[in-house]
Scaffold this active site. Sequence first.
Site, PDB file in Angstrom:
ATOM      1  N   TYR A  98      -4.900   0.764  15.725  1.00  0.00           N
ATOM      2  CA  TYR A  98      -3.676   0.762  16.532  1.00  0.00           C
ATOM      3  C   TYR A  98      -3.923   0.415  17.988  1.00  0.00           C
ATOM      4  O   TYR A  98      -3.166  -0.324  18.584  1.00  0.00           O
ATOM      5  CB  TYR A  98      -2.982   2.133  16.444  1.00  0.00           C
ATOM      6  CG  TYR A  98      -2.339   2.344  15.098  1.00  0.00           C
ATOM      7  CD1 TYR A  98      -1.054   1.888  14.840  1.00  0.00           C
ATOM      8  CD2 TYR A  98      -3.046   2.941  14.059  1.00  0.00           C
ATOM      9  CE1 TYR A  98      -0.473   2.040  13.596  1.00  0.00           C
ATOM     10  CE2 TYR A  98      -2.474   3.101  12.806  1.00  0.00           C
ATOM     11  CZ  TYR A  98      -1.185   2.648  12.580  1.00  0.00           C
ATOM     12  OH  TYR A  98      -0.624   2.780  11.343  1.00  0.00           O
ATOM     13  N   GLU A 153      -3.972  -0.627   8.015  1.00  0.00           N
ATOM     14  CA  GLU A 153      -2.810  -0.272   8.850  1.00  0.00           C
ATOM     15  C   GLU A 153      -2.954  -0.930  10.209  1.00  0.00           C
ATOM     16  O   GLU A 153      -4.045  -0.954  10.783  1.00  0.00           O
ATOM     17  CB  GLU A 153      -2.716   1.249   9.101  1.00  0.00           C
ATOM     18  CG  GLU A 153      -2.277   2.065   7.925  1.00  0.00           C
ATOM     19  CD  GLU A 153      -2.213   3.554   8.250  1.00  0.00           C
ATOM     20  OE1 GLU A 153      -1.982   3.912   9.417  1.00  0.00           O
ATOM     21  OE2 GLU A 153      -2.395   4.344   7.310  1.00  0.00           O
ATOM     22  N   HIS A 166      -3.146  11.015   1.322  1.00  0.00           N
ATOM     23  CA  HIS A 166      -2.705  10.640   2.669  1.00  0.00           C
ATOM     24  C   HIS A 166      -2.102  11.889   3.327  1.00  0.00           C
ATOM     25  O   HIS A 166      -0.890  12.015   3.452  1.00  0.00           O
ATOM     26  CB  HIS A 166      -1.693   9.485   2.587  1.00  0.00           C
ATOM     27  CG  HIS A 166      -1.512   8.742   3.872  1.00  0.00           C
ATOM     28  ND1 HIS A 166      -1.659   7.379   3.992  1.00  0.00           N
ATOM     29  CD2 HIS A 166      -1.176   9.165   5.109  1.00  0.00           C
ATOM     30  CE1 HIS A 166      -1.429   6.997   5.241  1.00  0.00           C
ATOM     31  NE2 HIS A 166      -1.130   8.068   5.937  1.00  0.00           N
ATOM     32  N   ARG A 176       0.852  -1.196   0.000  1.00  0.00           N
ATOM     33  CA  ARG A 176       0.000   0.000   0.000  1.00  0.00           C
ATOM     34  C   ARG A 176       0.879   1.234   0.000  1.00  0.00           C
ATOM     35  O   ARG A 176       1.697   1.414   0.909  1.00  0.00           O
ATOM     36  CB  ARG A 176      -0.915  -0.014   1.239  1.00  0.00           C
ATOM     37  CG  ARG A 176      -1.772   1.211   1.333  1.00  0.00           C
ATOM     38  CD  ARG A 176      -2.720   1.243   2.535  1.00  0.00           C
ATOM     39  NE  ARG A 176      -3.285   2.570   2.585  1.00  0.00           N
ATOM     40  CZ  ARG A 176      -3.524   3.266   3.687  1.00  0.00           C
ATOM     41  NH1 ARG A 176      -3.308   2.736   4.872  1.00  0.00           N
ATOM     42  NH2 ARG A 176      -4.013   4.483   3.614  1.00  0.00           N
TER      43      ARG A 176
HETATM   44  C1  GAL Z   1      -1.964   6.632  10.947  1.00  0.00           C
HETATM   45  C2  GAL Z   1      -1.478   7.240   9.660  1.00  0.00           C
HETATM   46  C3  GAL Z   1      -0.125   6.771   9.251  1.00  0.00           C
HETATM   47  C4  GAL Z   1       0.833   6.548  10.382  1.00  0.00           C
HETATM   48  C5  GAL Z   1       0.169   5.831  11.551  1.00  0.00           C
HETATM   49  C6  GAL Z   1       1.016   5.668  12.789  1.00  0.00           C
HETATM   50  O1  GAL Z   1      -2.916   7.458  11.554  1.00  0.00           O
HETATM   51  O2  GAL Z   1      -2.360   6.937   8.620  1.00  0.00           O
HETATM   52  O3  GAL Z   1       0.344   7.677   8.292  1.00  0.00           O
HETATM   53  O4  GAL Z   1       1.501   7.680  10.719  1.00  0.00           O
HETATM   54  O5  GAL Z   1      -1.002   6.495  11.916  1.00  0.00           O
HETATM   55  O6  GAL Z   1       0.879   6.736  13.647  1.00  0.00           O
END
Ligand code: GAL
Length: 478
Positions: free
Chosen positions: A314, A380, A126, A81
């Site tokens: 996350y 992600e 992005h 990606r």
């Molecule tokens: C997301 C973002 C990424 C990366 C990741 C880790 O919010 O899409 O670019 O920075 O967080 O913090």
Amino acid sequence: MRSCDEDMVFPAGFAWGAATAAYQIEGGWDADGKGPSIWDTFCHAKGKVFQDHTGDVACDSYRLWDEDLKCIQQLGLTHYRLSLSWSRLLPDGTTRHVNQKGVDYYNRVIDDLLASNVCPMVTLYHFDLPQALQDRGGWQWPEITKVFDSYAQFCFQTFGDRVKLWLTINEPYVCAKLGHEDGLHAPGHGDLGVSVYLVGHNMLRAHARAWHSYDTLFRPTQGGQLSLALFTDWAEPWDPSNPLDVAASERYMTFSLDWFAWPIFVSGDYPPEMKARVEANSRTQGLPFSRLPQFSEDEPSIKGTADFFAVNYYTSRKVRPGPTPPKSLGFEGDQQAVGEMDPSWPVCGISWLAVYPEGLRKLLKYIKDTFGNPSIYITENGLSQVGAVELDDSQRCSFFHATWMEVSKAICEDGVDLKGYFVWSLMDNFEWSDGFGVRFGLFHVDFSHPERPRTLYRSGTDYAQLIAKFKGRSGTEH
Ligand code: GAL
């Protein structure tokens, strides 16, 4: 069609990926005719980013793409990606002037990926808006939706013969909230409770326009799929037996994931509770209308404008009600839900990230149940290192193993239709307001060396082994 390990199950054709974004890796900020973006401007103004770091060079991927490709091959990824830098392709943001060198760069990247049997997933936006468009009002300018649509059509026309997985916008929540309410991301605005909703609104409108353009003009010949990548924490009540905590945790989801997913996957409009709360608070503030804009019937519909669900996960929050909003309070007063990390969750040195892989499984189940059992990609997921760097990154190895286990359970026990998983990130890179102080890579990057050497972390080795095991067994179809 499933291949089973002793303890993990992943479907045939599962996408094993890693993700990056243009501003975070490319460097070459003014090379070969590229126009400036809002992140160039933000970083060049002092005092915005950790130690005034900038993405001027970053991983230097504009020059060192061959090195990135080697990393991708070494991991055995089936998918990669990446995002396109809008102002590298269209320096002033419009199709009036095309920068052929930028087109050549991305053509090379895409062609090299395909030649290596790696499927590109391409994000159009992005976080790095062309500065020329910011000068016209940026995401608060209503006409931005048409300009974005022209850019999207340009990209479909130029790259869509080879790119079959598209994401329009990465994390509209983060762009709106961090960029236009908290002021922590470019363009660094902070007028509470107004711009945040306008920006989110225009991003939804822009996304929908681009989806309709793809659907009518390009899908018939190109046959790809398009969505947008949504960010959320997973939220659960501090005390599950307390109805106020339960309601607050639901509100937390409403004001993050559902804000964007509800209009697209459910109703074409914002979640009813979000509408009601922003309207009531606006009235209390003496405003004649809600700070949350309304969708117009004269515009392309929002509902149904995603071919799959893409989510970035996350961490999680334990939630209880926030204080009753005083008159001036913005987004957080509307949401009225306070999320904190459970003290039992291990932390990794970055303020907002505590380890809770179970949250990902719960989130996937929530998406399945709330949004009509869509096909899902985790676009992600990752864990960072802060401070002293360990190539033998045991905390991250444990985190990834626990996460993959939860993802596998979501597939085989909860019946989630998960199509793929992308680690953030392929390599250490420019981590927005944290600069280079926070490292999310599967590859370490030495930012003090002019050639930016990439070195595999132990977590990268583990990921490569997982991919090899399942790719081999399932006979990847992509
Ligand atoms: C997301 C973002 C990424 C990366 C990741 C880790 O919010 O899409 O670019 O920075 O967080 O913090």
